[in-house]
Design an enzyme around this catalytic site. Structure first.
Site, PDB file in Angstrom:
ATOM      1  N   ASN A 183      34.486  -2.541 -21.822  1.00  0.00           N
ATOM      2  CA  ASN A 183      35.070  -1.330 -21.237  1.00  0.00           C
ATOM      3  C   ASN A 183      36.567  -1.246 -21.470  1.00  0.00           C
ATOM      4  OD1 ASN A 183      34.649  -3.528 -19.369  1.00  0.00           O
ATOM      5  ND2 ASN A 183      35.502  -2.197 -17.769  1.00  0.00           N
ATOM      6  N   TYR A 207      33.681  -8.494 -10.098  1.00  0.00           N
ATOM      7  CA  TYR A 207      34.900  -7.680 -10.061  1.00  0.00           C
ATOM      8  C   TYR A 207      34.970  -6.834  -8.787  1.00  0.00           C
ATOM      9  CZ  TYR A 207      38.061  -3.948 -11.832  1.00  0.00           C
ATOM     10  OH  TYR A 207      39.064  -3.016 -12.015  1.00  0.00           O
ATOM     11  N   SER A 225      26.039   4.246 -10.077  1.00  0.00           N
ATOM     12  CA  SER A 225      27.004   4.556 -11.137  1.00  0.00           C
ATOM     13  C   SER A 225      26.885   6.012 -11.556  1.00  0.00           C
ATOM     14  CB  SER A 225      26.709   3.646 -12.343  1.00  0.00           C
ATOM     15  OG  SER A 225      27.421   4.084 -13.476  1.00  0.00           O
ATOM     16  N   ASP A 268      25.825 -15.277  -5.293  1.00  0.00           N
ATOM     17  CA  ASP A 268      26.178 -14.990  -6.688  1.00  0.00           C
ATOM     18  C   ASP A 268      25.771 -16.199  -7.520  1.00  0.00           C
ATOM     19  OD1 ASP A 268      28.835 -13.084  -8.114  1.00  0.00           O
ATOM     20  OD2 ASP A 268      27.534 -14.485  -9.191  1.00  0.00           O
ATOM     21  N   LYS A 317      19.869   1.945 -12.974  1.00  0.00           N
ATOM     22  CA  LYS A 317      20.577   2.533 -11.828  1.00  0.00           C
ATOM     23  C   LYS A 317      19.794   3.740 -11.296  1.00  0.00           C
ATOM     24  CE  LYS A 317      23.989  -0.269 -11.423  1.00  0.00           C
ATOM     25  NZ  LYS A 317      24.046  -1.192 -10.259  1.00  0.00           N
ATOM     26  N   TYR A 360      20.652   0.301 -19.116  1.00  0.00           N
ATOM     27  CA  TYR A 360      21.485  -0.008 -17.937  1.00  0.00           C
ATOM     28  C   TYR A 360      21.468   1.200 -16.994  1.00  0.00           C
ATOM     29  CZ  TYR A 360      25.631   0.200 -15.053  1.00  0.00           C
ATOM     30  OH  TYR A 360      26.471   0.380 -13.993  1.00  0.00           O
TER      31      TYR A 360
HETATM   32  C1  WQD Z   1      35.271   4.566 -21.428  1.00  0.00           C
HETATM   33  C2  WQD Z   1      35.727   5.430 -22.598  1.00  0.00           C
HETATM   34  C3  WQD Z   1      34.622   4.996 -24.669  1.00  0.00           C
HETATM   35  C4  WQD Z   1      36.224   1.026 -25.398  1.00  0.00           C
HETATM   36  C5  WQD Z   1      30.470   2.359 -18.578  1.00  0.00           C
HETATM   37  C6  WQD Z   1      29.225   2.510 -17.776  1.00  0.00           C
HETATM   38  C7  WQD Z   1      29.588   2.752 -16.342  1.00  0.00           C
HETATM   39  C8  WQD Z   1      30.432   1.623 -15.864  1.00  0.00           C
HETATM   40  C9  WQD Z   1      31.690   1.506 -16.735  1.00  0.00           C
HETATM   41  C10 WQD Z   1      29.382  -0.239 -14.787  1.00  0.00           C
HETATM   42  C11 WQD Z   1      34.559   5.907 -23.470  1.00  0.00           C
HETATM   43  C12 WQD Z   1      36.115   4.692 -24.761  1.00  0.00           C
HETATM   44  C13 WQD Z   1      35.972   2.248 -24.784  1.00  0.00           C
HETATM   45  C14 WQD Z   1      36.890   0.996 -26.655  1.00  0.00           C
HETATM   46  C15 WQD Z   1      37.017   3.384 -26.625  1.00  0.00           C
HETATM   47  N1  WQD Z   1      29.687   0.411 -15.925  1.00  0.00           N
HETATM   48  N2  WQD Z   1      36.371   3.387 -25.398  1.00  0.00           N
HETATM   49  N3  WQD Z   1      37.260   2.185 -27.218  1.00  0.00           N
HETATM   50  O1  WQD Z   1      31.182   3.896 -21.022  1.00  0.00           O
HETATM   51  O2  WQD Z   1      32.646   5.314 -19.470  1.00  0.00           O
HETATM   52  O3  WQD Z   1      31.194   3.552 -18.518  1.00  0.00           O
HETATM   53  O4  WQD Z   1      31.248   1.302 -18.079  1.00  0.00           O
HETATM   54  O5  WQD Z   1      29.569   0.103 -13.663  1.00  0.00           O
HETATM   55  O6  WQD Z   1      28.400   2.811 -15.580  1.00  0.00           O
HETATM   56  O7  WQD Z   1      28.511   3.623 -18.248  1.00  0.00           O
HETATM   57  O8  WQD Z   1      33.196   2.910 -19.814  1.00  0.00           O
HETATM   58  O9  WQD Z   1      35.214   1.720 -20.508  1.00  0.00           O
HETATM   59  O10 WQD Z   1      33.093   1.446 -21.910  1.00  0.00           O
HETATM   60  O11 WQD Z   1      34.380   3.581 -21.967  1.00  0.00           O
HETATM   61  O12 WQD Z   1      37.348   4.443 -27.166  1.00  0.00           O
HETATM   62  O13 WQD Z   1      37.149  -0.073 -27.280  1.00  0.00           O
HETATM   63  O14 WQD Z   1      36.565   4.646 -23.428  1.00  0.00           O
HETATM   64  O15 WQD Z   1      34.169   5.632 -25.861  1.00  0.00           O
HETATM   65  O16 WQD Z   1      34.816   7.226 -23.891  1.00  0.00           O
HETATM   66  P1  WQD Z   1      32.038   4.010 -19.795  1.00  0.00           P
HETATM   67  P2  WQD Z   1      33.980   2.321 -21.068  1.00  0.00           P
END
Ligand code: WQD
Length: 352
Positions: free
Chosen positions: A201, A12, A126, A32, A155, A151
């Protein structure tokens, strides 16, 4: 032209960075193994830039094969290292897989950089290294706290390994970029985020719900001590993130670094809640999303967003995409994916 090796180039952020590097006059080569990505993403890069991307389909955990890339490309002046597994939940279930893959590949890259005296190194880190910060917004001086997942630990360990390497080498200058929440897609919709399995995510979950691939989703908790009870995050457009990598290389090439290892926060600087993000998506696209409020997700950070002053001042980096453009570009890309033959291939793709 200066040649840059981009690991994870079909991914991505890697694919968007290839575009930005080419547009700023760099020559690029990708490595990759497509364990979590598809080679067709490089077709999208070619559509945007007109350049065919050479990719080495190599597992960076294989030292000899990694070394052979450097032997074949002795004109590489910089490496941007994206290649890593990044699913927080999966890392909790399979910590050894994450240590082996994320740290094993980094060690091999560093061994080659040392042997070939590669001048510039940019590492994909991150905001997860901050854990649950005591105060927000976080600056680069905010201390790293206990990682919330294996994870996040890879990092943190990666950063510490690079700091030690930077102190020992006289040849390589390094930058570590701490991403907040990457989101959105290239405005042409030729490249974007392509989750291999069910996305973890938020943004692709919103777009897959909007297009009907998912019937709905759960908001993980609305009982946090925040303005509306849901978590606070900092979403940054993937094109802004990509440009920061080009700026980081230009920063090192111009000898502007104060030390041999610099760290930068790459976030928009705007904290937004999950519920506000959903509303922003609905407003930008005119689509009402189906979701329910459910229990908290273990390991979630309650609230984090960036103080991005250092990147603005020292990299001359200015995020230019708004939250609305993040949402509309993600939605445009989701509508394109459906028509991509690769998506059918990916649907059958099993996670390694
Ligand atoms: C964001 C918010 C969830 C899904 C992680 C890694 C970070 C990066 C991005 C790689 C949170 C909420 C999510 C859903 C929800 N990874 N959510 N329902 O956890 O902030 O970051 O991914 O680079 O390093 O830590 O991202 O998008 O998973 O969550 O409520 O179905 O959305 O609880 O508050 P996150 P996320």
């Amino acid at each position: 032209m200066k040649k840059i090796l981009v690991t994870g180039g079909s991914g991505y952020i890697g694919s968007h960075t290839l575009v930005d590097l080419i547009e700023h006059g760099f020559d690029v080569v990708s490595v990759d193994n497509n364990s979590r990505s598809t080679p067709t993403m490089l077709d999208g890069v070619e559509k945007i830039t007109g350049k065919k991307i050479k990719n080495y389909k190599v597992d960076l955990c294989n030292y000899d094969e990694t070394h052979a890339i450097f032997e074949e490309n002795t004109d590489i002046v910089g490496v941007i290292h994206f290649a890593a597994y990044k699913a927080v939940g999966e890392s909790v279930e399979k910590p050894i897989l994450y240590f082996q893959n994320n740290l094993g590949s980094l060690i091999n890259i560093m061994r080659c950089i040392e042997e070939f005296k590669t001048p510039y190194f940019v590492f994909s880190s991150s905001c997860t290294v901050y854990g649950n910060p005591d105060s927000i917004p976080v600056t680069e001086q905010t201390p790293r706290k206990n990682a919330e997942s294996p994870y996040g630990l890879t990092k943190q360990m990666g950063e510490q390994m690079i700091e030690a390497f930077a102190a020992a080498t006289r040849f390589t200058k390094s930058v570590m970029l701490r991403y907040f929440n990457p989101a959105g897609a290239h405005p042409t919709a030729h490249i974007g985020e392509l989750p291999i399995d069910r996305p973890q995510n938020l943004t692709p979950i919103l777009t897959q719900t909007a297009i009907g691939k998912m019937a709905g989703f759960t908001v993980f908790g609305n009982d946090y001590d925040t303005r509306d009870g849901s978590c606070i995050r900092d979403f940054i457009h993937v094109c802004d993130l990509a440009n920061a990598h080009t700026k980081a290389l230009e920063f090192l090439i111009a000898n502007k670094n104060n030390s041999s290892c610099e760290v930068f926060n790459l976030g928009s600087g705007n904290g937004i809640s999950v519920l506000e993000t959903i509303k922003a998506f609905e407003k930008s696209t005119g689509i009402t999303l189906n979701y329910t409020i459910g229990p908290r997700r273990p390991g979630d950070v309650i609230a984090i967003y960036a103080n991005n002053d250092k990147a603005k001042e020292q990299l001359q980096w200015i995020p230019k995409y708004s939250l609305e453009e993040i949402m509309t570009s993600a939605w445009k890309w989701e509508q394109v994916i459906e028509k991509l033959p690769v998506h059918l291939e990916l649907r059958s793709h099993k996670l390694n």
